[in-house]
Design a protein around this motif. Sequence first.
Motif, mmCIF file in Angstrom:
data_model
loop_
_atom_site.group_PDB
_atom_site.id
_atom_site.type_symbol
_atom_site.label_atom_id
_atom_site.label_comp_id
_atom_site.label_asym_id
_atom_site.label_seq_id
_atom_site.Cartn_x
_atom_site.Cartn_y
_atom_site.Cartn_z
ATOM 1 N N GLY A 166 0.819 -1.199 0.000
ATOM 2 C CA GLY A 166 0.000 0.000 0.000
ATOM 3 C C GLY A 166 0.853 1.249 0.000
ATOM 4 N N SER A 167 0.197 2.393 0.018
ATOM 5 C CA SER A 167 0.908 3.665 -0.071
ATOM 6 C C SER A 167 1.069 4.359 1.270
ATOM 7 N N SER A 168 0.009 4.399 2.086
ATOM 8 C CA SER A 168 0.099 5.091 3.372
ATOM 9 C C SER A 168 0.761 4.201 4.417
ATOM 10 N N PHE A 169 1.236 4.826 5.486
ATOM 11 C CA PHE A 169 1.888 4.090 6.568
ATOM 12 C C PHE A 169 0.931 3.064 7.184
ATOM 13 N N THR A 170 -0.330 3.485 7.451
ATOM 14 C CA THR A 170 -1.272 2.572 8.088
ATOM 15 C C THR A 170 -1.632 1.401 7.169
ATOM 16 N N GLU A 171 -1.673 1.636 5.857
ATOM 17 C CA GLU A 171 -1.894 0.527 4.925
ATOM 18 C C GLU A 171 -0.741 -0.459 4.970
ATOM 19 N N ARG A 172 0.460 0.046 5.061
ATOM 20 C CA ARG A 172 1.642 -0.815 5.063
ATOM 21 C C ARG A 172 1.751 -1.626 6.348
ATOM 22 N N LEU A 173 1.066 -1.173 7.406
ATOM 23 C CA LEU A 173 1.071 -1.923 8.660
ATOM 24 C C LEU A 173 0.117 -3.116 8.629
ATOM 25 N N VAL A 174 -0.768 -3.184 7.651
ATOM 26 C CA VAL A 174 -1.720 -4.288 7.574
ATOM 27 C C VAL A 174 -0.967 -5.604 7.358
ATOM 28 N N CYS A 175 -1.336 -6.616 8.149
ATOM 29 C CA CYS A 175 -0.705 -7.932 8.061
ATOM 30 C C CYS A 175 -1.071 -8.603 6.741
ATOM 31 N N ARG A 176 -0.100 -9.248 6.099
ATOM 32 C CA ARG A 176 -0.315 -9.965 4.845
ATOM 33 C C ARG A 176 0.184 -11.397 4.983
ATOM 34 N N GLY B 211 -5.028 -8.968 6.381
ATOM 35 C CA GLY B 211 -6.115 -8.029 6.123
ATOM 36 C C GLY B 211 -6.427 -7.125 7.291
ATOM 37 N N PHE B 212 -5.730 -7.324 8.425
ATOM 38 C CA PHE B 212 -5.926 -6.495 9.611
ATOM 39 C C PHE B 212 -4.568 -6.048 10.143
ATOM 40 N N SER B 213 -4.561 -4.981 10.927
ATOM 41 C CA SER B 213 -3.302 -4.487 11.481
ATOM 42 C C SER B 213 -3.355 -4.455 12.996
ATOM 43 N N GLY B 214 -2.172 -4.354 13.612
ATOM 44 C CA GLY B 214 -2.061 -4.388 15.064
ATOM 45 C C GLY B 214 -2.171 -3.039 15.729
ATOM 46 N N VAL B 215 -2.623 -2.032 14.994
ATOM 47 C CA VAL B 215 -2.870 -0.717 15.584
ATOM 48 C C VAL B 215 -4.312 -0.321 15.299
ATOM 49 N N SER B 216 -4.868 0.522 16.131
ATOM 50 C CA SER B 216 -6.225 0.996 15.907
ATOM 51 C C SER B 216 -6.257 1.765 14.595
ATOM 52 N N SER B 217 -7.069 1.288 13.668
ATOM 53 C CA SER B 217 -7.076 1.872 12.327
ATOM 54 C C SER B 217 -8.426 1.658 11.664
ATOM 55 N N ARG B 218 -8.831 2.626 10.850
ATOM 56 C CA ARG B 218 -10.077 2.480 10.104
ATOM 57 C C ARG B 218 -10.011 1.298 9.152
ATOM 58 N N HIS B 219 -8.796 0.870 8.780
ATOM 59 C CA HIS B 219 -8.650 -0.270 7.876
ATOM 60 C C HIS B 219 -9.162 -1.565 8.504
ATOM 61 N N ASN B 220 -9.300 -1.583 9.829
ATOM 62 C CA ASN B 220 -9.739 -2.796 10.529
ATOM 63 C C ASN B 220 -11.252 -2.882 10.718
ATOM 64 N N LYS B 221 -11.969 -1.797 10.481
ATOM 65 C CA LYS B 221 -13.391 -1.770 10.782
ATOM 66 C C LYS B 221 -14.185 -2.523 9.715
ATOM 67 N N VAL B 222 -15.182 -3.280 10.170
ATOM 68 C CA VAL B 222 -15.988 -4.107 9.263
ATOM 69 C C VAL B 222 -17.477 -3.828 9.480
ATOM 70 N N VAL B 223 -18.281 -4.208 8.487
ATOM 71 C CA VAL B 223 -19.733 -4.104 8.587
ATOM 72 C C VAL B 223 -20.245 -5.314 9.354
ATOM 73 N N ASN B 224 -20.877 -5.087 10.475
ATOM 74 C CA ASN B 224 -21.198 -6.161 11.412
ATOM 75 C C ASN B 224 -22.150 -7.206 10.853
ATOM 76 N N ASP B 225 -23.037 -6.831 9.936
ATOM 77 C CA ASP B 225 -24.021 -7.801 9.430
ATOM 78 C C ASP B 225 -23.680 -8.290 8.028
ATOM 79 N N SER B 226 -22.399 -8.214 7.641
ATOM 80 C CA SER B 226 -22.010 -8.562 6.273
ATOM 81 C C SER B 226 -21.422 -9.966 6.141
ATOM 82 N N PHE B 227 -21.448 -10.762 7.207
ATOM 83 C CA PHE B 227 -20.768 -12.054 7.189
ATOM 84 C C PHE B 227 -21.552 -13.106 6.410
ATOM 85 N N GLU B 228 -20.824 -13.875 5.615
ATOM 86 C CA GLU B 228 -21.384 -15.026 4.911
ATOM 87 C C GLU B 228 -20.478 -16.220 5.167
#
Length: 351
Positions: free
Chosen positions: A86-96, A137-154
């Motif tokens: 990714g480009s931003s610092f918080t994107e680059r912190l996301v675990c892959r 797909g998630f990171s170890g810091v509080s980030s908007r990248h980690n937030k999910v839609v609660n009723d979207s699970f399949e």
Amino acid sequence: MQIDMHYYGTFCVARAAGLNRESARIIATAAQFVDDNAQQNGIDLADASACRVEATAHHTADVSNIDPDDQRQVWVPFHFLPGNEGSSFTERLVCRKDSEIAQQMCQNHLEQAAKSYFLELLGIMAHVYADTFAHYGFSGVSSRHNKVVNDSFEFRDLDEKMEAYIVGKKDSFFARFNPIVRNIKSHLAEELSGALGHGGVVTFPDRPYLKWRFEYDSGRDSGWRDNPTTFLEYCHKLHSMLSALPEEYTELEQKQDWTVLKSKVAKVLAFQGAGDARIDNWKHEAQCGELLNIAEDIPEYRDWNDGFEALSHSSGSEAMKHPIYRYYQAASYHRWYVLRELLPQHGLMVS
């Protein structure tokens, strides 16, 4: 991943890679202890020596979970190794999954055989590496990248009773366990807790049998996540790494080629059950099934906190023989290596 994989799965893969029982036990114990090592206080010993803790996790009820510095010292190096995409610092912190950084970490740790805490370090390596196959797909810091839609699970190929069970666990998670909401009644705290790690998807990334998808709050679709396939890939990689350990740690008659082991492990991963049932399944397959070359019991997991406080009456030389001290050495080395050497090599200054 949870204890069924971090301890019982790791032990079985290590044995099938040709390790002797004691080496496999130490590596597997260290792998699980990463999640259990939440000691807050060190000890002062009778001869004026001292041992300070190296926490590698926090209990759910620990307010430290929302501390930004603590997230970078614990969650990033031990549970959400950055993938650097990714480009931003918080994107680059996301675990892959199985990232270049994760592979470099493993290679470094495998080269530390001269260290007295080598096996404990390999256990930490196994845990951190495993989590890249679960927490991607998630990171170890509080980030908007980690937030999910609660009723979207399949879910796909999931037993109806098991689906009801895990959805019920999800719905009750924050009310029962979320320490931030319970201990700090503020909108900010609630936002931070929901945006840390994979809190928004609770234990779904850690369930080996689950095939699932969801939508991020940003509108991105996660795509189908096939935990059985992903976890099997991890087991293959770990088996390959441990197969190359020095002879002093091995018992070669136990060694199995991955082509023989693959279907056996896949069968265990596909088993749908709660945590205790999955543990019992690993035990059964090791003792009564054909998972290992020699039918045997898996040693029960015993963490290294037991008896540690009693060491306050000991000397430093005696206390250093306790397994938890070697674990602390390994944890300290791993934290330093990841935060001060590995991540900066990739242009990431996390701490």
